[in-house]
Design an enzyme around this catalytic site. Structure first.
Site, PDB file in Angstrom:
ATOM      1  N   ASN A 353     -12.702  -4.189  -0.125  1.00  0.00           N
ATOM      2  CA  ASN A 353     -11.658  -3.528  -0.917  1.00  0.00           C
ATOM      3  C   ASN A 353     -11.125  -4.510  -1.960  1.00  0.00           C
ATOM      4  O   ASN A 353     -10.139  -5.197  -1.742  1.00  0.00           O
ATOM      5  CB  ASN A 353     -10.532  -3.019  -0.009  1.00  0.00           C
ATOM      6  CG  ASN A 353      -9.512  -2.206  -0.780  1.00  0.00           C
ATOM      7  OD1 ASN A 353      -8.476  -2.707  -1.190  1.00  0.00           O
ATOM      8  ND2 ASN A 353      -9.816  -0.939  -0.989  1.00  0.00           N
ATOM      9  N   GLY A 396      -6.440  -3.479   1.239  1.00  0.00           N
ATOM     10  CA  GLY A 396      -6.647  -4.678   0.451  1.00  0.00           C
ATOM     11  C   GLY A 396      -6.088  -4.555  -0.951  1.00  0.00           C
ATOM     12  O   GLY A 396      -5.286  -3.661  -1.251  1.00  0.00           O
ATOM     13  N   ARG A 398      -7.251  -3.473  -3.827  1.00  0.00           N
ATOM     14  CA  ARG A 398      -7.378  -2.193  -4.532  1.00  0.00           C
ATOM     15  C   ARG A 398      -6.422  -1.171  -3.954  1.00  0.00           C
ATOM     16  O   ARG A 398      -5.777  -0.427  -4.702  1.00  0.00           O
ATOM     17  CB  ARG A 398      -8.818  -1.661  -4.486  1.00  0.00           C
ATOM     18  CG  ARG A 398      -9.018  -0.456  -5.418  1.00  0.00           C
ATOM     19  CD  ARG A 398     -10.443   0.096  -5.382  1.00  0.00           C
ATOM     20  NE  ARG A 398     -10.652   1.057  -6.462  1.00  0.00           N
ATOM     21  CZ  ARG A 398     -10.333   2.346  -6.410  1.00  0.00           C
ATOM     22  NH1 ARG A 398      -9.783   2.853  -5.305  1.00  0.00           N
ATOM     23  NH2 ARG A 398     -10.563   3.149  -7.427  1.00  0.00           N
ATOM     24  N   CYS A 399      -6.307  -1.140  -2.636  1.00  0.00           N
ATOM     25  CA  CYS A 399      -5.379  -0.203  -1.996  1.00  0.00           C
ATOM     26  C   CYS A 399      -3.943  -0.403  -2.481  1.00  0.00           C
ATOM     27  O   CYS A 399      -3.173   0.548  -2.588  1.00  0.00           O
ATOM     28  CB  CYS A 399      -5.402  -0.384  -0.475  1.00  0.00           C
ATOM     29  SG  CYS A 399      -6.928   0.116   0.342  1.00  0.00           S
ATOM     30  N   MET A 400      -3.572  -1.652  -2.761  1.00  0.00           N
ATOM     31  CA  MET A 400      -2.182  -1.985  -3.086  1.00  0.00           C
ATOM     32  C   MET A 400      -1.868  -1.846  -4.570  1.00  0.00           C
ATOM     33  O   MET A 400      -0.780  -2.243  -4.999  1.00  0.00           O
ATOM     34  CB  MET A 400      -1.869  -3.408  -2.642  1.00  0.00           C
ATOM     35  CG  MET A 400      -1.912  -3.627  -1.149  1.00  0.00           C
ATOM     36  SD  MET A 400      -1.272  -5.245  -0.647  1.00  0.00           S
ATOM     37  CE  MET A 400      -2.478  -6.352  -1.409  1.00  0.00           C
TER      38      MET A 400
END
Length: 409
Positions: A353, A396, A398-400
């Site tokens: 990620n 990770g 990208r998620c954040m």
């Protein structure tokens, strides 16, 4: 560069503007007995999580990226007393408050908060029952009297720092998502107010999906690979029916995309979104988790004569990607180097990620040492974050992050 407030036509174009959410008191309302309900596996230490998140934001600023915050944009969207009151009522209606009198008490507490930023922060944190004033016995309804021992009058929203999921920026438009669980679906209310009422974003952005839809989709399953090509994941969190609705709207609004690759893979928590197992890191390079490859099915979707046309791809994924991206070949960089033990461990800690902030420049968690070494061997420049606390939420870089503006490539 477009003057449109949302401009995202790739996963790798130089990132200019990005939305984050700094973890707040919602994390302090996590407790062991109810982690599954709130979609967490562990309890982060808030102070350390904030330090790690601030380091993330500063690393982005050091690369010339403007950092926006969800909580600030949401507060700025409450531009009139009427909009503020409407927000509070919608929030209460979606908060699953069991007692009629309890709801009335919380409405008064929220109305008594004068500062809009403080109001937004409180709605994100939720309400413990111990925070509420005692309700006189003669004022209690039946539900209030027989209420369970559950400690919250309104659940917290601890997943909010994963800003990728409640909505997704696609071209010049936004997919305002209907999420997998009630716990997270409430998060999309902030996006609704931002894109309806914010001085910069309100009324200026087309929606290609709406939170009022009945089927679920989340931003971690929405990838913009190029100005011509989207990728979407059919996953634990995203229905095929939602993807059809999204794609029809994208094509009808003439955003410029010509084809979509739909990825169908194992439906479980460790692979909850496409971006937990597959991200783009350069013009011709992707990370991928090897555990999904054997059962992966990929469909090419186009739109002609007002109909979606779907065809399953039988060729190797790297070949399909190269052809659609117009490059000679594509490297699939396997998390953990393909070693099943290392790959499983590092994928659990979001080794696949990644957030690409420019072609070949990638933000990663430092802890995924094996995968990071392999990425560097492929010529990528890594910006490494400590993530001991942030990773406990299973997400990770990208998620954040939710890009609002990228340069075209």
């Amino acid at each position: 560069m477009s003057t449109h407030p949302i401009h995202v036509f790739s996963e790798i174009g130089k990132l200019k503007k990005v939305l984050l959410h700094r973890p707040g008191k919602e994390l302090e309302n996590l407790m062991p007995d109810y982690l599954e309900r709130l979609l967490f596996d562990d309890i982060p230490y808030l102070e350390a999580a904030q330090e790690e998140h601030d380091a993330f934001a500063n690393a982005l600023r050091n690369e010339g990226i403007e950092v926006l915050y969800l909580e600030k944009l949401a507060a700025e969207s409450l531009t009139t007393p009427e909009i503020r009151e409407q927000f509070i009522e919608e929030y209460l209606d979606e908060a699953n408050i069991r007692g009629r009198v309890t709801k009335k008490v919380i409405r008064q507490l929220l109305n008594d908060i004068e500062d809009n930023q403080e109001l937004i922060d409180k709605t994100m944190a939720g309400f413990q029952k111990s925070e509420l004033p005692d309700i006189p016995p003669d004022a209690e309804g039946l539900t209030d009297l027989v209420e369970s021992d559950y400690p919250f009058a309104i659940d917290p929203m601890p997943n909010l720092y994963f800003t990728r999921d409640p909505f997704g920026c696609i071209g010049n438009a936004v997919s305002l998502n209907h999420m997998f669980s009630d716990t997270r679906n409430r998060e999309t209310l902030y996006g609704k107010y931002i894109f309806k009422y914010h001085p910069i974003y309100g009324g200026k952005v087309d929606l290609v999906y709406n939170r009022d839809e009945s089927t679920r989709i989340e931003g971690g399953d929405e990838l913009v690979l190029s100005k011509d090509l989207l990728a979407v994941g059919i996953s634990q969190r995203t229905d095929a029916a939602s993807i059809e609705k999204l794609l029809i709207n994208c094509f009808k609004k003439n955003l410029g995309f010509k084809k979509v690759l739909a990825f169908e893979f194992a439906n479980n928590r460790k692979f909850m979104h496409l971006d937990t197992v597959f991200t783009m890191v350069d013009y011709d390079k992707f990370t991928i988790h090897p555990e999904i490859e054997s059962g992966l099915r990929v469909y090419s979707v186009t739109y002609e004569n007002e109909k979606l046309h779907v065809e399953e791809e039988t060729r190797d994924l790297a070949v399909v990607l190269a052809e659609n991206l117009g490059v000679e070949k594509v490297d699939l960089i396997r998390c953990g180097g393909g070693n099943i033990v290392t790959a499983a461990r590092e994928q659990w800690n979001d080794g696949s990620n990644t957030l690409t902030i420019a072609p070949g420049v990638v933000v990663v968690y430092a802890r995924n040492a094996v995968t990071n070494k392999i990425l560097e061997e492929h010529g990528l420049r890594l910006i490494k974050l400590r993530g001991s606390e942030l990773v406990r939420g299973r997400g990770g870089p990208r998620c954040m992050s939710m890009p609002f503006e990228r340069e075209d490539i």
